[in-house]
Design a protein around this motif. Structure first.
Motif, PDB file in Angstrom:
ATOM      1  N   ILE A  96       0.840  -1.190   0.000  1.00  0.00           N
ATOM      2  CA  ILE A  96       0.000   0.000   0.000  1.00  0.00           C
ATOM      3  C   ILE A  96       0.880   1.246   0.000  1.00  0.00           C
ATOM      4  CG2 ILE A  96      -1.897  -1.144   1.211  1.00  0.00           C
ATOM      5  CD1 ILE A  96      -1.013   0.278   3.766  1.00  0.00           C
ATOM      6  N   SER A  97       0.283   2.346  -0.413  1.00  0.00           N
ATOM      7  CA  SER A  97       0.994   3.623  -0.447  1.00  0.00           C
ATOM      8  C   SER A  97       0.492   4.512   0.685  1.00  0.00           C
ATOM      9  CB  SER A  97       0.779   4.310  -1.793  1.00  0.00           C
ATOM     10  OG  SER A  97      -0.600   4.552  -2.007  1.00  0.00           O
ATOM     11  N   GLU A  98       1.098   5.663   0.844  1.00  0.00           N
ATOM     12  CA  GLU A  98       0.712   6.581   1.920  1.00  0.00           C
ATOM     13  C   GLU A  98      -0.769   6.968   1.861  1.00  0.00           C
ATOM     14  OE1 GLU A  98       1.982  10.971   3.738  1.00  0.00           O
ATOM     15  OE2 GLU A  98       2.982  10.158   1.967  1.00  0.00           O
ATOM     16  N   PRO A  99      -1.335   7.315   0.697  1.00  0.00           N
ATOM     17  CA  PRO A  99      -2.762   7.701   0.664  1.00  0.00           C
ATOM     18  C   PRO A  99      -3.702   6.557   1.054  1.00  0.00           C
ATOM     19  CG  PRO A  99      -1.628   8.453  -1.315  1.00  0.00           C
ATOM     20  CD  PRO A  99      -0.702   7.507  -0.624  1.00  0.00           C
ATOM     21  N   GLU A 100      -3.251   5.324   0.895  1.00  0.00           N
ATOM     22  CA  GLU A 100      -4.111   4.171   1.183  1.00  0.00           C
ATOM     23  C   GLU A 100      -4.061   3.743   2.650  1.00  0.00           C
ATOM     24  OE1 GLU A 100      -3.963   1.557  -2.875  1.00  0.00           O
ATOM     25  OE2 GLU A 100      -2.073   1.763  -1.766  1.00  0.00           O
ATOM     26  N   TYR A 101      -3.109   4.276   3.401  1.00  0.00           N
ATOM     27  CA  TYR A 101      -2.894   3.815   4.771  1.00  0.00           C
ATOM     28  C   TYR A 101      -4.151   3.978   5.627  1.00  0.00           C
ATOM     29  CZ  TYR A 101      -0.237   2.738   9.002  1.00  0.00           C
ATOM     30  OH  TYR A 101       0.235   2.131  10.139  1.00  0.00           O
ATOM     31  N   THR A 118      -7.348   4.180   4.750  1.00  0.00           N
ATOM     32  CA  THR A 118      -8.440   3.296   4.348  1.00  0.00           C
ATOM     33  C   THR A 118      -8.143   1.838   4.661  1.00  0.00           C
ATOM     34  OG1 THR A 118      -9.068   4.799   2.559  1.00  0.00           O
ATOM     35  CG2 THR A 118      -9.865   2.531   2.418  1.00  0.00           C
ATOM     36  N   GLU A 119      -6.946   1.392   4.311  1.00  0.00           N
ATOM     37  CA  GLU A 119      -6.594  -0.023   4.429  1.00  0.00           C
ATOM     38  C   GLU A 119      -6.208  -0.438   5.852  1.00  0.00           C
ATOM     39  OE1 GLU A 119      -7.038  -2.177   2.189  1.00  0.00           O
ATOM     40  OE2 GLU A 119      -7.380  -0.915   0.438  1.00  0.00           O
ATOM     41  N   VAL A 120      -5.777   0.518   6.660  1.00  0.00           N
ATOM     42  CA  VAL A 120      -5.271   0.170   7.992  1.00  0.00           C
ATOM     43  C   VAL A 120      -6.096   0.831   9.100  1.00  0.00           C
ATOM     44  CG1 VAL A 120      -3.292   0.236   9.548  1.00  0.00           C
ATOM     45  CG2 VAL A 120      -2.937  -0.152   7.099  1.00  0.00           C
ATOM     46  N   THR A 121      -6.020   2.142   9.191  1.00  0.00           N
ATOM     47  CA  THR A 121      -6.630   2.855  10.311  1.00  0.00           C
ATOM     48  C   THR A 121      -8.148   2.691  10.346  1.00  0.00           C
ATOM     49  OG1 THR A 121      -4.868   4.507  10.108  1.00  0.00           O
ATOM     50  CG2 THR A 121      -6.736   5.060  11.508  1.00  0.00           C
ATOM     51  N   ASP A 122      -8.792   2.760   9.207  1.00  0.00           N
ATOM     52  CA  ASP A 122     -10.255   2.698   9.167  1.00  0.00           C
ATOM     53  C   ASP A 122     -10.795   1.284   8.953  1.00  0.00           C
ATOM     54  OD1 ASP A 122     -10.280   5.407   9.534  1.00  0.00           O
ATOM     55  OD2 ASP A 122     -10.675   5.914   7.448  1.00  0.00           O
ATOM     56  N   ALA A 123      -9.933   0.294   8.862  1.00  0.00           N
ATOM     57  CA  ALA A 123     -10.384  -1.084   8.663  1.00  0.00           C
ATOM     58  C   ALA A 123     -11.106  -1.562   9.925  1.00  0.00           C
ATOM     59  CB  ALA A 123      -9.202  -1.987   8.350  1.00  0.00           C
ATOM     60  N   LYS A 124     -12.302  -2.088   9.776  1.00  0.00           N
ATOM     61  CA  LYS A 124     -13.118  -2.501  10.911  1.00  0.00           C
ATOM     62  C   LYS A 124     -13.376  -4.013  10.895  1.00  0.00           C
ATOM     63  CE  LYS A 124     -13.586   1.746  12.274  1.00  0.00           C
ATOM     64  NZ  LYS A 124     -12.860   2.214  13.491  1.00  0.00           N
ATOM     65  N   GLY A 125     -13.452  -4.568  12.104  1.00  0.00           N
ATOM     66  CA  GLY A 125     -13.821  -5.972  12.239  1.00  0.00           C
ATOM     67  C   GLY A 125     -12.761  -6.953  11.808  1.00  0.00           C
ATOM     68  N   MET A 126     -11.513  -6.544  11.772  1.00  0.00           N
ATOM     69  CA  MET A 126     -10.439  -7.443  11.348  1.00  0.00           C
ATOM     70  C   MET A 126      -9.118  -6.984  11.937  1.00  0.00           C
ATOM     71  SD  MET A 126      -9.788  -6.083   7.451  1.00  0.00           S
ATOM     72  CE  MET A 126     -11.534  -5.822   7.165  1.00  0.00           C
ATOM     73  N   TYR A 127      -8.177  -7.906  11.987  1.00  0.00           N
ATOM     74  CA  TYR A 127      -6.815  -7.548  12.364  1.00  0.00           C
ATOM     75  C   TYR A 127      -6.041  -7.185  11.103  1.00  0.00           C
ATOM     76  CZ  TYR A 127      -7.112  -9.073  17.228  1.00  0.00           C
ATOM     77  OH  TYR A 127      -7.434  -9.179  18.550  1.00  0.00           O
ATOM     78  N   ILE A 133       4.360  -1.428   3.612  1.00  0.00           N
ATOM     79  CA  ILE A 133       4.513  -0.048   3.168  1.00  0.00           C
ATOM     80  C   ILE A 133       5.924   0.412   3.507  1.00  0.00           C
ATOM     81  CG2 ILE A 133       3.582   0.825   5.357  1.00  0.00           C
ATOM     82  CD1 ILE A 133       2.431   3.206   3.804  1.00  0.00           C
ATOM     83  N   ARG A 134       6.483   1.249   2.651  1.00  0.00           N
ATOM     84  CA  ARG A 134       7.805   1.803   2.933  1.00  0.00           C
ATOM     85  C   ARG A 134       7.717   2.632   4.211  1.00  0.00           C
ATOM     86  NH1 ARG A 134      11.522   1.989  -1.505  1.00  0.00           N
ATOM     87  NH2 ARG A 134      12.486   3.805  -0.506  1.00  0.00           N
ATOM     88  N   SER A 135       8.697   2.487   5.060  1.00  0.00           N
ATOM     89  CA  SER A 135       8.654   3.131   6.375  1.00  0.00           C
ATOM     90  C   SER A 135       8.497   4.640   6.282  1.00  0.00           C
ATOM     91  CB  SER A 135       9.920   2.788   7.156  1.00  0.00           C
ATOM     92  OG  SER A 135      11.080   3.181   6.440  1.00  0.00           O
ATOM     93  N   GLU A 136       9.201   5.272   5.316  1.00  0.00           N
ATOM     94  CA  GLU A 136       9.122   6.728   5.210  1.00  0.00           C
ATOM     95  C   GLU A 136       7.765   7.205   4.708  1.00  0.00           C
ATOM     96  OE1 GLU A 136      11.503   5.345   1.507  1.00  0.00           O
ATOM     97  OE2 GLU A 136      11.224   4.770   3.605  1.00  0.00           O
TER      98      GLU A 136
END
Length: 257
Positions: free
Chosen positions: A110-115, A117-126, A161-164
């Motif tokens: 994933i890229s920075e703009p997707e973080y 949606t794909e991570v922080t806002d992901a619900k009901g899953m690890y 995702i790239r750390s930077e």
């Protein structure tokens, strides 16, 4: 309850008291005494339901006892078809539920703009987030292990995702880093391979650590790095990877001989 509804309908009768006007009219002889039917209690309602069910089953049993061979064969076919139909419907429901859970299966970049949606806002899953940087020691090793685990535990989302891109100014000395999210909360983090077993870290080591956070549904029962206790002949000695627990010397072995 299905049988009881045949007697009471979809709802049990409501309790009704006589009105004051009705009581007065009865008292002066204008009305005949009014009988109010008491609503059945829950226990009576359930008892009636059970009694009706038993009556139906008994009638069905008597019908089968008096049935001809052809009728029995027909009943058997109907029951078998019903069983197979219910089994098929149950299996389809299980497959759909499993498919809805196991919808990932790969380490997704994933890229920075997707973080968000794909991570922080992901619900009901690890969500297991792998912060990496090409060319750094340990990152390639961890990526290989996470790809393996992503294929194994498809109900958990694995992303890299790239750390930077994830954290501005994140130090390379902290890589590889794993963050574990659930419903916007960080449930755990692992900084470098030293959080596992150092340079010798295996996929089992990573699986065990993630399982402790409940990020994956692993069937591992023991830490792969902890010695396993084995019981020797007749349970007389307990050994850990070939080493006997407790005081044990060559002299004692000679005495046994």
């Amino acid at each position: 309850a299905v049988f009881a509804r045949q007697m009471y309908g979809n709802q049990k009768p409501e309790r009704r008291e006589t009105t004051e006007w009705e009581d007065i009219q009865v008292k002066f002889g204008n009305f005949a005494p009014i009988t109010i039917t008491r609503a059945p209690t829950d226990r009576e309602y359930d008892a009636d339901a059970q009694e009706i069910k038993e009556i139906v089953e008994e009638a069905k049993k008597m019908q089968l006892e008096n049935a001809s061979l052809d009728e029995l064969d027909e009943f058997e076919d109907e029951e078998e078809e019903k069983f197979l139909r219910e089994l098929r419907e149950k299996r389809i429901a299980e497959m759909k539920a499993q498919a809805s859970r196991e919808r990932f299966g790969e380490l997704m970049h994933i890229s920075e703009p997707e973080y968000k949606t794909e991570v922080t806002d992901a619900k009901g899953m690890y969500v297991v987030v792998f912060l990496t940087k090409p060319g750094l020691p340990g990152c390639d090793t961890m990526e290989s292990h996470l790809r393996t685990l992503a294929k194994k535990f498809k109900s958990t989302k694995f992303v890299t995702i790239r750390s930077e891109d994830a954290i501005r100014g994140y130090p390379d000395k902290n890589l590889p880093t794993i963050l574990v999210y659930k419903d916007s909360d960080v449930k755990g983090q692992f900084i470098t391979l030293n959080s596992f077993a150092g340079p010798s870290t295996t996929a089992d080591d990573v699986e065990w650590k993630l399982a402790q956070l409940k990020a994956i549904e692993s069937d591992m029962e023991f830490d792969p790095r902890k010695p396993k206790i084995k019981f020797g002949g007749g349970g007389a000695a307990s050994r850990i990877r070939g080493t006997t627990i407790g005081a044990y010397s060559d002299d004692e072995e000679d005495e046994d001989d």
